[in-house]
Design a protein around this motif. Structure first.
Motif, PDB file in Angstrom:
ATOM      1  N   ARG A 178      -0.984  -1.270 -13.253  1.00  0.00           N
ATOM      2  CA  ARG A 178       0.127  -1.133 -12.310  1.00  0.00           C
ATOM      3  C   ARG A 178       0.686   0.279 -12.318  1.00  0.00           C
ATOM      4  NH1 ARG A 178       4.970  -4.199 -13.172  1.00  0.00           N
ATOM      5  NH2 ARG A 178       5.593  -3.362 -11.149  1.00  0.00           N
ATOM      6  N   PRO A 214      -2.461   1.590  -9.179  1.00  0.00           N
ATOM      7  CA  PRO A 214      -1.997   0.534  -8.269  1.00  0.00           C
ATOM      8  C   PRO A 214      -2.897   0.373  -7.052  1.00  0.00           C
ATOM      9  CG  PRO A 214      -0.616   2.508  -8.089  1.00  0.00           C
ATOM     10  CD  PRO A 214      -1.496   2.705  -9.289  1.00  0.00           C
ATOM     11  N   LEU A 248      -5.173  -2.565  -7.526  1.00  0.00           N
ATOM     12  CA  LEU A 248      -4.480  -3.846  -7.373  1.00  0.00           C
ATOM     13  C   LEU A 248      -4.169  -4.138  -5.914  1.00  0.00           C
ATOM     14  CD1 LEU A 248      -1.999  -3.537 -10.376  1.00  0.00           C
ATOM     15  CD2 LEU A 248      -4.193  -4.738 -10.315  1.00  0.00           C
ATOM     16  N   GLU A 249      -3.779  -3.104  -5.177  1.00  0.00           N
ATOM     17  CA  GLU A 249      -3.483  -3.290  -3.755  1.00  0.00           C
ATOM     18  C   GLU A 249      -4.735  -3.667  -2.982  1.00  0.00           C
ATOM     19  OE1 GLU A 249      -1.811   0.497  -2.997  1.00  0.00           O
ATOM     20  OE2 GLU A 249       0.048   0.078  -4.088  1.00  0.00           O
ATOM     21  N   ASN A 299       3.483  -8.826 -12.750  1.00  0.00           N
ATOM     22  CA  ASN A 299       2.124  -8.965 -13.263  1.00  0.00           C
ATOM     23  C   ASN A 299       1.570  -7.602 -13.634  1.00  0.00           C
ATOM     24  OD1 ASN A 299       2.202 -11.300 -10.825  1.00  0.00           O
ATOM     25  ND2 ASN A 299       1.405 -11.966 -12.808  1.00  0.00           N
ATOM     26  N   ASP A 300       1.323  -7.410 -14.905  1.00  0.00           N
ATOM     27  CA  ASP A 300       0.731  -6.160 -15.369  1.00  0.00           C
ATOM     28  C   ASP A 300      -0.419  -6.518 -16.296  1.00  0.00           C
ATOM     29  OD1 ASP A 300       0.300  -3.481 -15.704  1.00  0.00           O
ATOM     30  OD2 ASP A 300       2.106  -3.086 -16.872  1.00  0.00           O
ATOM     31  N   ARG A 307      -9.187  -8.997  -1.372  1.00  0.00           N
ATOM     32  CA  ARG A 307      -9.736  -9.913  -2.378  1.00  0.00           C
ATOM     33  C   ARG A 307     -10.801  -9.234  -3.219  1.00  0.00           C
ATOM     34  NH1 ARG A 307     -14.112 -12.459  -2.701  1.00  0.00           N
ATOM     35  NH2 ARG A 307     -14.587 -12.240  -0.491  1.00  0.00           N
ATOM     36  N   GLU A 321      -7.349  -5.254  -4.214  1.00  0.00           N
ATOM     37  CA  GLU A 321      -7.666  -6.646  -4.556  1.00  0.00           C
ATOM     38  C   GLU A 321      -6.763  -7.602  -3.786  1.00  0.00           C
ATOM     39  OE1 GLU A 321      -8.172  -9.353  -8.585  1.00  0.00           O
ATOM     40  OE2 GLU A 321      -6.468  -7.976  -8.434  1.00  0.00           O
ATOM     41  N   HIS A 322      -5.486  -7.273  -3.714  1.00  0.00           N
ATOM     42  CA  HIS A 322      -4.536  -8.153  -3.035  1.00  0.00           C
ATOM     43  C   HIS A 322      -4.839  -8.240  -1.533  1.00  0.00           C
ATOM     44  CE1 HIS A 322      -0.799 -10.146  -2.026  1.00  0.00           C
ATOM     45  NE2 HIS A 322      -0.467  -9.165  -1.211  1.00  0.00           N
ATOM     46  N   SER A 344      -3.510 -12.481  -9.835  1.00  0.00           N
ATOM     47  CA  SER A 344      -2.068 -12.499  -9.559  1.00  0.00           C
ATOM     48  C   SER A 344      -1.611 -11.096  -9.185  1.00  0.00           C
ATOM     49  CB  SER A 344      -1.307 -12.994 -10.786  1.00  0.00           C
ATOM     50  OG  SER A 344      -1.704 -14.306 -11.122  1.00  0.00           O
ATOM     51  N   TYR A 345      -0.685 -11.032  -8.257  1.00  0.00           N
ATOM     52  CA  TYR A 345      -0.221  -9.737  -7.763  1.00  0.00           C
ATOM     53  C   TYR A 345       1.295  -9.767  -7.647  1.00  0.00           C
ATOM     54  CZ  TYR A 345       0.307  -5.631  -4.735  1.00  0.00           C
ATOM     55  OH  TYR A 345       0.668  -4.414  -4.207  1.00  0.00           O
ATOM     56  N   ARG A 394      -8.830 -13.587  -5.766  1.00  0.00           N
ATOM     57  CA  ARG A 394      -7.791 -12.614  -6.098  1.00  0.00           C
ATOM     58  C   ARG A 394      -7.138 -12.972  -7.431  1.00  0.00           C
ATOM     59  NH1 ARG A 394      -7.206 -13.371  -0.612  1.00  0.00           N
ATOM     60  NH2 ARG A 394      -7.115 -11.463   0.660  1.00  0.00           N
TER      61      ARG A 394
END
Length: 468
Positions: free
Chosen positions: A185, A189, A192-193, A146-147, A199, A195-196, A141-142, A139
């Motif tokens: 972001r 988003p 990113l969500e 973090n942008d 993973r 990935e968070h 950074s979330y 992963r």
């Protein structure tokens, strides 16, 4: 239009954001006056019918995944008229002069099954291998601090080739922006969500693909997207909607005073600015230069939509799909994308003809809009003729220019919004909404406008409206 202070709200701007805010206020029984500078409502949503062709000059669809647009359609009685895109819903990407279909079972190009992806000609073998490393990458950074740019995100997850032939033409292309500058972001988003949470994006999107949306990702209306605007206007009290009323100045007194080019000065307890950020900057600069600068620093780019109509028999390509995008690394093609409108939506062209839309401009090619309309038509036809095997001139051609109409939510945009909100706190009763600020798509604009109107109604004590 009233000159008294007996107006709860003045809404500046009659695009989809201003109209949606007005609709929400009406549902809550609040008095408003809506001021639109031009002679029509709808902003960038514009549909024309010419010689049997139904042409969306700006956006042509509502994203079904974001419910605000479809919810508003249902409230306005349009739900039964909503159309899904025609099958096959295949999008293409140009590489080395060849149109390659996005692999089956992909979401915005992210594969949910590896077999179709590994067989595509869109990526090299090395590109496919780097793409598949997403399955084992850690992963990133979330969090709100973090942008990163779209290019940065795709490079670390999938490799550089994914930026050139997927992220840049498809994701950055939606916003006519620079892939190295646009913010993940602010605009995506969901990636990113995923990935968070999972993973791996491939694994995350595979989970989402287990619940596919019926009817595809997009919806429109038989009369084009402006049918939504017409229904909204019809649902609102016509006496409170004012065209050709440009706001020249805003006084931040209590009540606010809105000065129009007609000479009228309207007093209102609250004001919603549902206009592009640079126009909002002009109105607030007299009482908050910091807020004006923050608004003015949100960049916007210009684009052009070129509608072209052809006889079906003049086109050698089967046109089985929705259209294609053009990566900036592809030399010799100046259009950024094309939509096969009559293959995408039913009833948009006479049965023996085809309607296409080509797109020019944006960050990639800002100077092309310096050319006259005839040259833009020539460029669009030349590129389409080569790629789609068209052997005659178009029977219909129309250029729609959208000057500084596409906001660029670049890295740091959400931080800028926080600063804007901090400045707005100094002026109770003043609100901003629209594509410049939160979300560039039509459902996002509707959602934010209604949320803004709701928040305003909860924060300010109003007297019940009468006669609207």
């Amino acid at each position: 239009m009233t000159k008294s202070s007996d107006v709860d709200v003045v809404i500046v701007g009659g695009g989809i954001s201003g109209l949606a805010a007005a609709y929400e206020l009406q549902q809550r029984g609040l008095r408003f006056e809506l001021l639109e500078a031009s002679s029509r409502f709808g902003g960038v949503i514009l549909t024309e019918t010419i010689d049997g062709f139904t042409i969306d000059a700006g956006p042509d669809a509502l994203l079904a995944q974001k419910p605000a647009g479809l919810k508003l359609c249902a409230e306005l009685g349009l739900e039964r008229h909503l159309q899904s895109t025609l099958e096959p819903r295949t999008a293409f990407i140009l590489r080395n002069g060849v149109l390659h279909a996005l692999p089956e079972a992909s979401i915005l190009g992210i594969p949910t099954r590896m077999a179709p992806f590994m067989s595509t000609g869109l990526f090299s073998l090395m590109g496919k291998l780097k793409f598949s490393l997403d399955l084992i990458r850690p992963r990133g950074s979330y969090g709100p601090d973090n942008d990163e740019s779209i290019a940065s995100f795709f490079t670390r997850r999938f490799g550089k080739e994914s930026v050139d032939y997927l992220a840049e033409p498809l994701l950055a292309g939606i916003h006519a922006g620079n892939v190295e500058q646009l913010s993940m972001r602010a605009l995506f988003p969901r990636f990113l969500e995923a990935e968070h949470r999972y993973r791996s994006l491939i694994l995350g999107f595979r989970q989402q693909a287990k619940k596919p949306a019926s009817g595809g990702a997009f919806r429109s209306l038989p009369g084009g997207l402006e049918q939504l605007v017409h229904a909204l206007v019809k649902a609102l009290p016509r006496a409170h909607l004012h065209q050709q009323n440009k706001v020249l100045r805003l006084e931040a007194s209590r009540p606010y005073v809105v000065h129009c080019d007609s000479g009228k000065a309207i007093q209102a307890r609250t004001v919603i600015l549902a206009i592009p950020a640079e126009h909002a900057a002009t109105l607030v600069t007299g009482f908050n230069s910091k807020l004006a600068t923050l608004c003015r620093d949100i960049p916007h780019v210009s684009t052009a939509t070129i509608a072209l109509g052809y006889r079906r028999q003049a086109i050698g390509h089967p046109l089985k799909g929705t259209g294609f995008v053009v990566p900036r690394v592809e030399r010799g093609t100046r259009i950024t994308a094309a939509s096969w409108v009559s293959s995408k939506w039913p009833g948009r062209a006479p049965s023996d003809q085809v309607l296409l839309r080509a797109f020019l401009g944006g960050r990639r090619d800002a100077t092309v809009l310096d050319q006259p309309n005839a040259e833009l038509i020539h460029i669009a036809h030349r590129d389409l003729a080569r790629l789609l095997k068209i052997d005659e001139e178009p029977r219909l051609s129309k250029v729609y220019r959208w000057l500084r109409s596409t906001p660029q939510h670049e890295v740091g945009h959400l931080s800028r919004l926080e600063q804007i909100e901090a400045q707005l706190q100094k002026h109770p009763g003043l609100y901003l909404t629209g594509s410049s600020f939160r979300g560039a798509g039509i459902p996002d604009c509707i959602a934010d406008a209604r949320a803004t109107a709701k928040r305003m109604a909860e924060e300010v004590e109003f007297h019940p409206a009468e006669g609207i």
